[in-house]
Design a protein around this motif. Sequence first.
Motif, PDB file in Angstrom:
ATOM      1  N   MET A 157      11.923   8.602  11.075  1.00  0.00           N
ATOM      2  CA  MET A 157      11.366   8.765   9.727  1.00  0.00           C
ATOM      3  C   MET A 157      10.014   8.069   9.610  1.00  0.00           C
ATOM      4  N   LYS A 158       9.286   8.429   8.566  1.00  0.00           N
ATOM      5  CA  LYS A 158       8.106   7.676   8.181  1.00  0.00           C
ATOM      6  C   LYS A 158       8.577   6.454   7.393  1.00  0.00           C
ATOM      7  N   SER A 159       7.733   5.434   7.303  1.00  0.00           N
ATOM      8  CA  SER A 159       8.149   4.222   6.611  1.00  0.00           C
ATOM      9  C   SER A 159       7.037   3.670   5.734  1.00  0.00           C
ATOM     10  N   ALA A 160       7.436   3.103   4.597  1.00  0.00           N
ATOM     11  CA  ALA A 160       6.514   2.423   3.694  1.00  0.00           C
ATOM     12  C   ALA A 160       7.050   1.022   3.441  1.00  0.00           C
ATOM     13  N   TYR A 161       6.185   0.044   3.516  1.00  0.00           N
ATOM     14  CA  TYR A 161       6.576  -1.366   3.416  1.00  0.00           C
ATOM     15  C   TYR A 161       6.001  -1.972   2.152  1.00  0.00           C
ATOM     16  N   ILE A 162       6.874  -2.508   1.276  1.00  0.00           N
ATOM     17  CA  ILE A 162       6.401  -3.186   0.080  1.00  0.00           C
ATOM     18  C   ILE A 162       6.151  -4.652   0.419  1.00  0.00           C
ATOM     19  N   MET A 163       4.919  -5.087   0.236  1.00  0.00           N
ATOM     20  CA  MET A 163       4.539  -6.462   0.545  1.00  0.00           C
ATOM     21  C   MET A 163       5.021  -7.385  -0.573  1.00  0.00           C
ATOM     22  N   THR A 164       5.697  -8.450  -0.196  1.00  0.00           N
ATOM     23  CA  THR A 164       6.208  -9.414  -1.169  1.00  0.00           C
ATOM     24  C   THR A 164       5.832 -10.824  -0.740  1.00  0.00           C
ATOM     25  N   GLY A 165       5.943 -11.770  -1.660  1.00  0.00           N
ATOM     26  CA  GLY A 165       5.721 -13.174  -1.339  1.00  0.00           C
ATOM     27  C   GLY A 165       4.355 -13.447  -0.745  1.00  0.00           C
ATOM     28  N   ILE A 166       4.356 -14.216   0.341  1.00  0.00           N
ATOM     29  CA  ILE A 166       3.116 -14.616   0.997  1.00  0.00           C
ATOM     30  C   ILE A 166       2.368 -13.424   1.564  1.00  0.00           C
ATOM     31  N   ASN A 167       3.104 -12.397   1.995  1.00  0.00           N
ATOM     32  CA  ASN A 167       2.459 -11.196   2.530  1.00  0.00           C
ATOM     33  C   ASN A 167       1.684 -10.454   1.449  1.00  0.00           C
ATOM     34  N   ARG A 168       2.221 -10.463   0.260  1.00  0.00           N
ATOM     35  CA  ARG A 168       1.533  -9.828  -0.875  1.00  0.00           C
ATOM     36  C   ARG A 168       0.280 -10.610  -1.242  1.00  0.00           C
ATOM     37  N   ILE A 169       0.404 -11.942  -1.298  1.00  0.00           N
ATOM     38  CA  ILE A 169      -0.727 -12.795  -1.681  1.00  0.00           C
ATOM     39  C   ILE A 169      -1.902 -12.615  -0.726  1.00  0.00           C
ATOM     40  N   PHE A 170      -1.613 -12.604   0.577  1.00  0.00           N
ATOM     41  CA  PHE A 170      -2.674 -12.528   1.580  1.00  0.00           C
ATOM     42  C   PHE A 170      -2.891 -11.107   2.118  1.00  0.00           C
ATOM     43  N   PHE A 216       2.613   3.026   5.782  1.00  0.00           N
ATOM     44  CA  PHE A 216       1.882   2.605   4.589  1.00  0.00           C
ATOM     45  C   PHE A 216       2.445   1.278   4.103  1.00  0.00           C
ATOM     46  N   SER A 217       1.565   0.361   3.706  1.00  0.00           N
ATOM     47  CA  SER A 217       1.968  -0.903   3.085  1.00  0.00           C
ATOM     48  C   SER A 217       1.384  -0.926   1.685  1.00  0.00           C
ATOM     49  N   PHE A 218       2.154  -1.392   0.730  1.00  0.00           N
ATOM     50  CA  PHE A 218       1.691  -1.360  -0.664  1.00  0.00           C
ATOM     51  C   PHE A 218       2.164  -2.588  -1.431  1.00  0.00           C
ATOM     52  N   LYS A 219       1.437  -2.882  -2.524  1.00  0.00           N
ATOM     53  CA  LYS A 219       1.760  -4.027  -3.367  1.00  0.00           C
ATOM     54  C   LYS A 219       2.469  -3.628  -4.654  1.00  0.00           C
ATOM     55  N   ASN A 220       2.250  -2.422  -5.109  1.00  0.00           N
ATOM     56  CA  ASN A 220       2.873  -1.979  -6.354  1.00  0.00           C
ATOM     57  C   ASN A 220       3.180  -0.490  -6.267  1.00  0.00           C
ATOM     58  N   TYR A 221       4.021  -0.040  -7.185  1.00  0.00           N
ATOM     59  CA  TYR A 221       4.516   1.332  -7.112  1.00  0.00           C
ATOM     60  C   TYR A 221       3.480   2.383  -7.498  1.00  0.00           C
ATOM     61  N   ARG A 222       2.441   1.997  -8.185  1.00  0.00           N
ATOM     62  CA  ARG A 222       1.362   2.937  -8.442  1.00  0.00           C
ATOM     63  C   ARG A 222       0.660   3.304  -7.130  1.00  0.00           C
ATOM     64  N   GLN A 223       0.482   2.313  -6.262  1.00  0.00           N
ATOM     65  CA  GLN A 223      -0.129   2.564  -4.946  1.00  0.00           C
ATOM     66  C   GLN A 223       0.750   3.500  -4.127  1.00  0.00           C
ATOM     67  N   LEU A 224       2.063   3.285  -4.179  1.00  0.00           N
ATOM     68  CA  LEU A 224       2.976   4.154  -3.441  1.00  0.00           C
ATOM     69  C   LEU A 224       2.903   5.584  -3.956  1.00  0.00           C
ATOM     70  N   LEU A 225       2.870   5.742  -5.258  1.00  0.00           N
ATOM     71  CA  LEU A 225       2.816   7.073  -5.862  1.00  0.00           C
ATOM     72  C   LEU A 225       1.542   7.806  -5.428  1.00  0.00           C
ATOM     73  N   ASN A 226       0.427   7.093  -5.439  1.00  0.00           N
ATOM     74  CA  ASN A 226      -0.834   7.700  -5.029  1.00  0.00           C
ATOM     75  C   ASN A 226      -0.797   8.111  -3.564  1.00  0.00           C
ATOM     76  N   PHE A 227      -0.171   7.287  -2.728  1.00  0.00           N
ATOM     77  CA  PHE A 227      -0.068   7.588  -1.308  1.00  0.00           C
ATOM     78  C   PHE A 227       0.751   8.855  -1.080  1.00  0.00           C
ATOM     79  N   VAL A 228       1.847   8.990  -1.795  1.00  0.00           N
ATOM     80  CA  VAL A 228       2.754  10.109  -1.572  1.00  0.00           C
ATOM     81  C   VAL A 228       2.240  11.409  -2.183  1.00  0.00           C
TER      82      VAL A 228
END
Length: 223
Positions: free
Chosen positions: A187-200, A209-221
């Motif tokens: 499958m394809k995979s999308a990773y939601i960045m959380t915690g320290i990964n989100r900050i940096f 695809f890596s994303f910080k919020n669901y608007r970014q995911l929606l735009n990607f898809v």
Amino acid sequence: MRESIEAVAFDIDGTLYPSWSLYIQMPLYVLRHLRFYLHYNKIRSKLHRTAPLPDFYEYQARLFAEDTGIESCRAKELIDTVCYKGIRKFFALIRPYSHAFDCIKAMKESGLKIGVLSDFPPSQKGDIWGIRELCDVCLGSEESGALKPSAYPFGILSRKLNVSPEKILYVGNSIKYDVQGANNAGMKSAYIMTGINRIFNRKCPEADFSFKNYRQLLNFVLK
């Protein structure tokens, strides 16, 4: 990206809601059941490496019984009471990530199939903040007989969605269990960045695809 995707599936814990919102509610509960969780976490680590089982719940109970010295039937009852049913009440106070529901609804309305695959019973979260009614498939990996990152539950998800793995985007917060598990299943995979990964802004190179919020995911898809 939209042309190559026919379905989007989601992990729940830490993916549809922030993990910390559960953890901050549970310290007293965990302390009250500390011995249980010490043994339970130990056997779950083994189960993440176990091949698909004909009856996951029975095998899990047997491992717990062997580790604690209690009867297998008592172990099964204890896991159900403390872990599966015992923490349901905490989810009533949890809210999903901003725009998660709207994102998934927009995907559904665009013609994509929607799935959920979690290592714990989705029923533990009730209606999953309204997301369950949008799902074509809502599956606990335990029902399939194996935990992530085994490719087996992802294969069951693909079959139930009636969509080939390469046309499914799986969304999760764990690189080991979600990203690698989905990738290993084709499958394809999308990773939601959380915690320290989100900050940096630490993206996962293994994910499509890596994303910080669901608007970014929606735009990607969809765009």
